[in-house]
Design a protein around this motif. Structure first.
Motif, PDB file in Angstrom:
ATOM      1  N   UNK A   1      51.068  32.865  31.063  1.00 44.03           N
ATOM      2  CA  UNK A   1      51.123  33.923  30.074  1.00 44.03           C
ATOM      3  C   UNK A   1      49.947  34.897  30.198  1.00 44.03           C
ATOM      4  N   UNK A   2      48.916  34.539  30.987  1.00 40.34           N
ATOM      5  CA  UNK A   2      47.777  35.426  31.172  1.00 40.34           C
ATOM      6  C   UNK A   2      47.902  36.275  32.428  1.00 40.34           C
ATOM      7  N   UNK A   3      48.683  35.800  33.383  1.00 36.19           N
ATOM      8  CA  UNK A   3      48.783  36.469  34.669  1.00 36.19           C
ATOM      9  C   UNK A   3      50.203  36.966  34.900  1.00 36.19           C
ATOM     10  N   UNK A   4      50.323  37.987  35.734  1.00 38.50           N
ATOM     11  CA  UNK A   4      51.651  38.437  36.141  1.00 38.50           C
ATOM     12  C   UNK A   4      52.183  37.458  37.185  1.00 38.50           C
ATOM     13  N   UNK A   5      53.457  37.562  37.490  1.00 37.12           N
ATOM     14  CA  UNK A   5      54.041  36.719  38.525  1.00 37.12           C
ATOM     15  C   UNK A   5      53.372  36.930  39.875  1.00 37.12           C
ATOM     16  N   UNK A   6      53.007  38.184  40.159  1.00 32.57           N
ATOM     17  CA  UNK A   6      52.322  38.502  41.417  1.00 32.57           C
ATOM     18  C   UNK A   6      50.966  37.802  41.495  1.00 32.57           C
ATOM     19  N   UNK A   7      50.218  37.874  40.389  1.00 33.47           N
ATOM     20  CA  UNK A   7      48.892  37.245  40.359  1.00 33.47           C
ATOM     21  C   UNK A   7      49.012  35.731  40.461  1.00 33.47           C
ATOM     22  N   UNK A   8      49.981  35.168  39.746  1.00 30.00           N
ATOM     23  CA  UNK A   8      50.197  33.726  39.794  1.00 30.00           C
ATOM     24  C   UNK A   8      50.505  33.289  41.226  1.00 30.00           C
ATOM     25  N   UNK A   9      51.356  34.043  41.906  1.00 28.95           N
ATOM     26  CA  UNK A   9      51.693  33.738  43.296  1.00 28.95           C
ATOM     27  C   UNK A   9      50.447  33.791  44.172  1.00 28.95           C
ATOM     28  N   UNK A  10      49.604  34.827  43.960  1.00 31.43           N
ATOM     29  CA  UNK A  10      48.372  34.938  44.737  1.00 31.43           C
ATOM     30  C   UNK A  10      47.461  33.735  44.516  1.00 31.43           C
ATOM     31  N   UNK A  11      47.379  33.277  43.275  1.00 29.11           N
ATOM     32  CA  UNK A  11      46.542  32.109  42.962  1.00 29.11           C
ATOM     33  C   UNK A  11      47.100  30.853  43.627  1.00 29.11           C
ATOM     34  N   UNK A  12      48.387  30.644  43.486  1.00 27.67           N
ATOM     35  CA  UNK A  12      49.025  29.443  44.040  1.00 27.67           C
ATOM     36  C   UNK A  12      48.880  29.385  45.560  1.00 27.67           C
ATOM     37  N   UNK A  13      48.959  30.517  46.233  1.00 25.46           N
ATOM     38  CA  UNK A  13      48.881  30.550  47.697  1.00 25.46           C
ATOM     39  C   UNK A  13      47.450  30.646  48.227  1.00 25.46           C
ATOM     40  N   UNK A  14      46.487  30.682  47.337  1.00 24.54           N
ATOM     41  CA  UNK A  14      45.090  30.784  47.746  1.00 24.54           C
ATOM     42  C   UNK A  14      44.564  29.421  48.200  1.00 24.54           C
ATOM     43  N   UNK A  15      43.646  29.438  49.143  1.00 22.88           N
ATOM     44  CA  UNK A  15      42.994  28.187  49.576  1.00 22.88           C
ATOM     45  C   UNK A  15      42.133  27.615  48.457  1.00 22.88           C
ATOM     46  N   UNK A  16      41.480  28.502  47.708  1.00 21.31           N
ATOM     47  CA  UNK A  16      40.633  28.074  46.605  1.00 21.31           C
ATOM     48  C   UNK A  16      41.224  28.638  45.314  1.00 21.31           C
ATOM     49  N   UNK A  17      42.081  27.862  44.679  1.00 24.55           N
ATOM     50  CA  UNK A  17      42.798  28.322  43.491  1.00 24.55           C
ATOM     51  C   UNK A  17      41.863  28.658  42.334  1.00 24.55           C
ATOM     52  N   UNK A  18      40.819  27.848  42.158  1.00 18.55           N
ATOM     53  CA  UNK A  18      39.868  28.132  41.078  1.00 18.55           C
ATOM     54  C   UNK A  18      39.179  29.466  41.288  1.00 18.55           C
ATOM     55  N   UNK A  19      38.736  29.729  42.504  1.00 23.95           N
ATOM     56  CA  UNK A  19      38.076  30.995  42.807  1.00 23.95           C
ATOM     57  C   UNK A  19      39.033  32.168  42.619  1.00 23.95           C
ATOM     58  N   UNK A  20      40.257  32.046  43.106  1.00 21.17           N
ATOM     59  CA  UNK A  20      41.245  33.116  42.971  1.00 21.17           C
ATOM     60  C   UNK A  20      41.519  33.420  41.498  1.00 21.17           C
ATOM     61  N   UNK A  21      41.658  32.380  40.703  1.00 25.11           N
ATOM     62  CA  UNK A  21      41.892  32.546  39.262  1.00 25.11           C
ATOM     63  C   UNK A  21      40.701  33.248  38.611  1.00 25.11           C
ATOM     64  N   UNK A  22      39.510  32.808  38.945  1.00 23.32           N
ATOM     65  CA  UNK A  22      38.287  33.376  38.387  1.00 23.32           C
ATOM     66  C   UNK A  22      38.134  34.853  38.772  1.00 23.32           C
ATOM     67  N   UNK A  23      38.445  35.183  40.027  1.00 27.07           N
ATOM     68  CA  UNK A  23      38.332  36.569  40.471  1.00 27.07           C
ATOM     69  C   UNK A  23      39.299  37.475  39.713  1.00 27.07           C
ATOM     70  N   UNK A  24      40.546  37.047  39.573  1.00 24.88           N
ATOM     71  CA  UNK A  24      41.525  37.855  38.843  1.00 24.88           C
ATOM     72  C   UNK A  24      41.119  37.969  37.378  1.00 24.88           C
ATOM     73  N   UNK A  25      40.673  36.868  36.792  1.00 26.13           N
ATOM     74  CA  UNK A  25      40.280  36.883  35.382  1.00 26.13           C
ATOM     75  C   UNK A  25      39.131  37.867  35.134  1.00 26.13           C
TER      76      UNK A  25
END
Length: 116
Positions: A1-25
């Motif tokens: 509910x915080x991210x768009x589908x595109x952002x969620x996909x980017x996070x899921x496909x990232x090697x470092x999901x925590x970092x990807x989430x933090x960067x988008x946030x």
């Protein structure tokens, strides 16, 4: 509910999901502060889109168009990011690296009345 589908996909496909989430946030938070409306703007109503050369655009999901803001993200330390977002900016408007300034120096340069 915080991210768009595109952002969620980017996070899921990232090697470092925590970092990807933090960067988008941090980019989303920077945009909300730049607009001045805070969480009155739903976080899923806009997308953080990382373009080539680390140019970051904000896309209005309802209109499916780029808004007139651009962001830059800095790595301050291994686990710290800084995101800056500005209206009508170009990538060249941002410094390559952020400047460090101590609070006392800032207070002297702008005056005590602005520093509480």
């Amino acid at each position: 509910m915080f991210f768009t589908g595109f952002e969620y996909r980017d996070i899921i496909h990232s090697r470092n999901k925590n970092l990807a989430c933090f960067e988008i946030w941090t980019l989303k938070e920077s945009y909300l502060k730049a607009v001045g409306k805070g969480l009155a703007i739903p976080l899923h109503s806009f997308r953080v889109k990382n373009m080539d050369n680390n140019q970051i655009e904000i896309v209005d999901m309802e209109k499916n168009e780029k808004v007139d803001f651009i962001c830059k993200q800095y790595t301050i330390a291994a686990d710290y990011k800084l995101a800056v977002c500005a209206k009508r900016a170009k990538k060249n408007d941002f410094a390559e690296y952020p400047a460090e300034i101590c609070f006392d120096e800032l207070r002297r340069s702008i005056g005590d009345e602005y520093c509480g």
